[in-house]
Design a protein around this motif. Sequence first.
Motif, PDB file in Angstrom:
ATOM      1  N   LYS A  13       0.851  -1.187   0.000  1.00 15.01           N
ATOM      2  CA  LYS A  13       0.000   0.000   0.000  1.00 15.01           C
ATOM      3  C   LYS A  13       0.891   1.243   0.000  1.00 15.01           C
ATOM      4  CE  LYS A  13      -4.234  -1.740   0.331  1.00 15.01           C
ATOM      5  NZ  LYS A  13      -5.300  -1.426  -0.632  1.00 15.01           N
ATOM      6  N   THR A  14       0.690   2.112  -0.966  1.00 13.25           N
ATOM      7  CA  THR A  14       1.554   3.284  -1.126  1.00 13.25           C
ATOM      8  C   THR A  14       0.696   4.531  -1.212  1.00 13.25           C
ATOM      9  OG1 THR A  14       3.169   1.933  -2.332  1.00 13.25           O
ATOM     10  CG2 THR A  14       3.360   4.321  -2.535  1.00 13.25           C
ATOM     11  N   ASP A  15       0.853   5.428  -0.248  1.00 12.92           N
ATOM     12  CA  ASP A  15       0.132   6.702  -0.245  1.00 12.92           C
ATOM     13  C   ASP A  15       0.897   7.670  -1.140  1.00 12.92           C
ATOM     14  OD1 ASP A  15      -1.125   9.095   0.217  1.00 12.92           O
ATOM     15  OD2 ASP A  15      -1.280   8.829   2.383  1.00 12.92           O
ATOM     16  N   LEU A  16       0.299   8.039  -2.258  1.00  9.87           N
ATOM     17  CA  LEU A  16       0.994   8.909  -3.213  1.00  9.87           C
ATOM     18  C   LEU A  16       1.232  10.305  -2.666  1.00  9.87           C
ATOM     19  CD1 LEU A  16      -0.685   7.899  -6.615  1.00  9.87           C
ATOM     20  CD2 LEU A  16       1.429   7.065  -5.589  1.00  9.87           C
ATOM     21  N   ASN A  17       0.431  10.748  -1.708  1.00 14.28           N
ATOM     22  CA  ASN A  17       0.644  12.065  -1.103  1.00 14.28           C
ATOM     23  C   ASN A  17       1.965  12.102  -0.336  1.00 14.28           C
ATOM     24  OD1 ASN A  17      -1.999  13.441  -1.751  1.00 14.28           O
ATOM     25  ND2 ASN A  17      -2.767  11.633  -0.658  1.00 14.28           N
ATOM     26  N   VAL A  18       2.202  11.029   0.448  1.00 11.22           N
ATOM     27  CA  VAL A  18       3.451  10.940   1.199  1.00 11.22           C
ATOM     28  C   VAL A  18       4.622  10.797   0.240  1.00 11.22           C
ATOM     29  CG1 VAL A  18       4.738   9.571   2.884  1.00 11.22           C
ATOM     30  CG2 VAL A  18       2.277   9.933   3.187  1.00 11.22           C
ATOM     31  N   LEU A  19       4.436   9.963  -0.790  1.00 13.73           N
ATOM     32  CA  LEU A  19       5.516   9.724  -1.736  1.00 13.73           C
ATOM     33  C   LEU A  19       5.882  11.003  -2.492  1.00 13.73           C
ATOM     34  CD1 LEU A  19       6.062   6.614  -3.853  1.00 13.73           C
ATOM     35  CD2 LEU A  19       5.939   8.790  -5.064  1.00 13.73           C
ATOM     36  N   MET A  20       4.893  11.847  -2.841  1.00 16.54           N
ATOM     37  CA  MET A  20       5.171  13.062  -3.598  1.00 16.54           C
ATOM     38  C   MET A  20       5.970  14.069  -2.775  1.00 16.54           C
ATOM     39  SD  MET A  20       4.263  12.733  -6.668  1.00 16.54           S
ATOM     40  CE  MET A  20       4.587  14.423  -7.098  1.00 16.54           C
ATOM     41  N   LYS A  21       5.779  14.053  -1.461  1.00 13.82           N
ATOM     42  CA  LYS A  21       6.590  14.937  -0.594  1.00 13.82           C
ATOM     43  C   LYS A  21       8.065  14.548  -0.691  1.00 13.82           C
ATOM     44  CE  LYS A  21       2.919  15.931   2.750  1.00 13.82           C
ATOM     45  NZ  LYS A  21       2.470  15.786   4.155  1.00 13.82           N
ATOM     46  N   VAL A  22       8.322  13.231  -0.744  1.00  6.90           N
ATOM     47  CA  VAL A  22       9.698  12.754  -0.870  1.00  6.90           C
ATOM     48  C   VAL A  22      10.261  13.152  -2.238  1.00  6.90           C
ATOM     49  CG1 VAL A  22      11.164  10.700  -0.898  1.00  6.90           C
ATOM     50  CG2 VAL A  22       9.248  10.832   0.684  1.00  6.90           C
ATOM     51  N   VAL A  23       9.425  13.057  -3.282  1.00  7.96           N
ATOM     52  CA  VAL A  23       9.862  13.421  -4.633  1.00  7.96           C
ATOM     53  C   VAL A  23      10.228  14.903  -4.705  1.00  7.96           C
ATOM     54  CG1 VAL A  23       9.094  13.649  -7.029  1.00  7.96           C
ATOM     55  CG2 VAL A  23       8.565  11.578  -5.760  1.00  7.96           C
ATOM     56  N   VAL A  24       9.358  15.764  -4.173  1.00  7.82           N
ATOM     57  CA  VAL A  24       9.612  17.210  -4.191  1.00  7.82           C
ATOM     58  C   VAL A  24      10.873  17.548  -3.402  1.00  7.82           C
ATOM     59  CG1 VAL A  24       8.714  19.456  -3.477  1.00  7.82           C
ATOM     60  CG2 VAL A  24       7.195  17.790  -4.567  1.00  7.82           C
ATOM     61  N   GLU A  25      11.063  16.849  -2.278  1.00 11.55           N
ATOM     62  CA  GLU A  25      12.261  17.087  -1.478  1.00 11.55           C
ATOM     63  C   GLU A  25      13.510  16.676  -2.243  1.00 11.55           C
ATOM     64  OE1 GLU A  25      14.613  18.291   1.614  1.00 11.55           O
ATOM     65  OE2 GLU A  25      12.458  18.590   1.381  1.00 11.55           O
ATOM     66  N   GLU A  26      13.415  15.541  -2.961  1.00  8.68           N
ATOM     67  CA  GLU A  26      14.563  15.050  -3.728  1.00  8.68           C
ATOM     68  C   GLU A  26      14.923  16.012  -4.850  1.00  8.68           C
ATOM     69  OE1 GLU A  26      15.711  11.183  -6.515  1.00  8.68           O
ATOM     70  OE2 GLU A  26      14.156  11.003  -4.980  1.00  8.68           O
ATOM     71  N   LEU A  27      13.948  16.713  -5.418  1.00  5.60           N
ATOM     72  CA  LEU A  27      14.181  17.626  -6.542  1.00  5.60           C
ATOM     73  C   LEU A  27      14.251  19.084  -6.101  1.00  5.60           C
ATOM     74  CD1 LEU A  27      11.730  16.013  -9.144  1.00  5.60           C
ATOM     75  CD2 LEU A  27      14.206  15.791  -9.091  1.00  5.60           C
ATOM     76  N   SER A  28      14.380  19.334  -4.826  1.00  2.00           N
ATOM     77  CA  SER A  28      14.306  20.704  -4.296  1.00  2.00           C
ATOM     78  C   SER A  28      15.380  21.618  -4.899  1.00  2.00           C
ATOM     79  CB  SER A  28      14.426  20.689  -2.766  1.00  2.00           C
ATOM     80  OG  SER A  28      15.654  20.087  -2.376  1.00  2.00           O
ATOM     81  N   LEU A  29      16.629  21.106  -5.115  1.00  2.00           N
ATOM     82  CA  LEU A  29      17.697  21.944  -5.686  1.00  2.00           C
ATOM     83  C   LEU A  29      17.335  22.389  -7.098  1.00  2.00           C
ATOM     84  CD1 LEU A  29      20.902  20.074  -4.455  1.00  2.00           C
ATOM     85  CD2 LEU A  29      19.930  22.210  -3.583  1.00  2.00           C
ATOM     86  N   SER A  30      16.845  21.421  -7.908  1.00  2.00           N
ATOM     87  CA  SER A  30      16.459  21.778  -9.279  1.00  2.00           C
ATOM     88  C   SER A  30      15.266  22.725  -9.281  1.00  2.00           C
ATOM     89  CB  SER A  30      16.107  20.509 -10.064  1.00  2.00           C
ATOM     90  OG  SER A  30      17.209  19.650 -10.148  1.00  2.00           O
ATOM     91  N   ILE A  31      14.337  22.506  -8.355  1.00  2.00           N
ATOM     92  CA  ILE A  31      13.153  23.375  -8.281  1.00  2.00           C
ATOM     93  C   ILE A  31      13.560  24.796  -7.922  1.00  2.00           C
ATOM     94  CG2 ILE A  31      11.023  23.796  -6.984  1.00  2.00           C
ATOM     95  CD1 ILE A  31      10.711  20.745  -6.736  1.00  2.00           C
TER      96      ILE A  31
END
Length: 598
Positions: free
Chosen positions: A436-454
């Motif tokens: 079971k994967t909550d996409l809301n939680v996962l997207m926070k990790v994605v945004v954090e991982e791309l924070s420098l590029s953002i």
Amino acid sequence: MKFTRIFRFSNILKLTLAIAIIAIGYLTTMFYFQMRELETSVKAIANSNNIQFELEQISTQINKNESALRSFIITKDSLFLKDRFLDKREFDLRMSKLQELSLKSPESRLEIDSLAIKLNQRFAIFNAILTAASINNYDVNTLKNNLLRSNILSDNLQSYLNAVISRQQHLVNTQHKLHSKRISESSYTAVGLAITCLLIFGLAYSKMKNDIIKVKKANDDLKFLNETFNNAEKIASFGHWKVNLDTKVYTLSDNFYRLLGREPQSFEASLETITELIHPDDREAAIRAHMESLIDLKPTSITCRYVLDNGEIKYLKSVGSFRRNTKGQLVKIGVNSDITQQFLDTKKLSENNQKLVEINAELESFNSIVSHDMQEPLRKIQMFISRLEANEMENMTEQGKDYFNKIRFSANRMQNLMVDLVNYARAVKGDRTFVKTDLNVLMKVVVEELSLSIDEKNATVKVDDLPTIEGIPFQIQQLFVNLISNSIKYSRINVDPEILVRNEKIAENTFFDNKLIDPKSYYKIVVSDNGIGFRQEYAENIFMLFRRLETDKNYSGTGLGLAICKKIAENHNGFILAYGKQQIGAEFHVYLPKESTV
């Protein structure tokens, strides 16, 4: 509707037949009793006629006796007495017959008894007159008195006989009328019985005709079914067989013979004639399995080789189970299918799988080399580039600086390429554990991982409320990292990237690969941006390996990012579609199952 009409007609027919059978039973019973009554009335009429006849005979004989007696008195000639005068014994015989007849007619019995008394009295007078007349010097007065008494008794007796005969005649007439009535009633009953029988015959004929039509249709259907089944056996390369455990008789279908390379019914089916065609190495095991099943009555599934007359070897799979036929006999029924090509394909597939294992091992080795061994010298190259840039950049000519920048760009591109190759290999051969994967939680990790590029591009990433799915977390994360980083990378010059991730309802009649997508089974996640976009005719090409639509040096990329996204979607039994407009933006529609179907 047709079946309902047939069912109703059948019920009406059955009801009509039942009523008709009841009517026949009733009419037959009535006719039987009417015939009995007719027989009784005939016997009664015959009995009355016999009584009447005997009474008339007695009356006639009495008159003859009287006439003979008078002639004797006048002439004294005994010849009158010899042939004309009947003695009492003959009258007693007739009276005995009358009394016997009166037993069948109780109403006549008393009259016959009275008649017997009167006849006895009459004969007593006859005898007295005869005795008196036989004497030479008889008393005339006595004779006269006896003759007078004889006349009175004769008159009385004749009147009584006439009355009895009249009553018997009346009784006969009554019996005749009753008989005629009974004949009429029995005629009506016979006609009713005949009509009812004809009705039943008609219904039976109709039912029989209907049944014959049904049987003929069933036979035609069965014949067609047999032909279809025989053709199906030829097409599907299988044949059926059966063995009756009570009679020990084996039966093979025509195509079973063909599977064995023989003409249909070319040999008598038996355990011996069939098993002698089995490959010697498989024969004993096949016979043992079959014989054991005949004891424990358990289904069998046996695969063995058969050797044909031309030396060809066929692999046949035999599946059998037990049933009882209509006679209650136990029968083993089975199907033999030709799996020769399947066996050879499986063998070839096994060999190919072995080769794939070896290739996978090589790929794994290559992946290890790419992820470790090749990156090590690349890191050293990048380290020396950094040192040269820090210490020697000022000493280089302009042409040297240009060469140096190209070397640095190529080294960075090679590093990105190796990282994407490793990610693609992980997507192809990675962990397949679904959780079971909550996409809301996962997207926070994605945004954090791309924070420098953002931050570097001053990008805005908006994420709507997303669902929870069953997926492989690190792969789903990689998918959205690639999509968002792709939107950041291919943004328009002097335009801040705006990226939106949203959960969108699937439209009706949405198709993929000619299959209708059920909104109840899939989620649709849309990643949209305001970047440079692309021409829609290239929507399929952007998911191909190493395929880049943008060759401008301002946009770097390896051509693997979207290919990884497509592979991850396929790993989840989903798919991804791309929509774009040049210099307006792009949208990526990701369809993921609500529950794991992999």
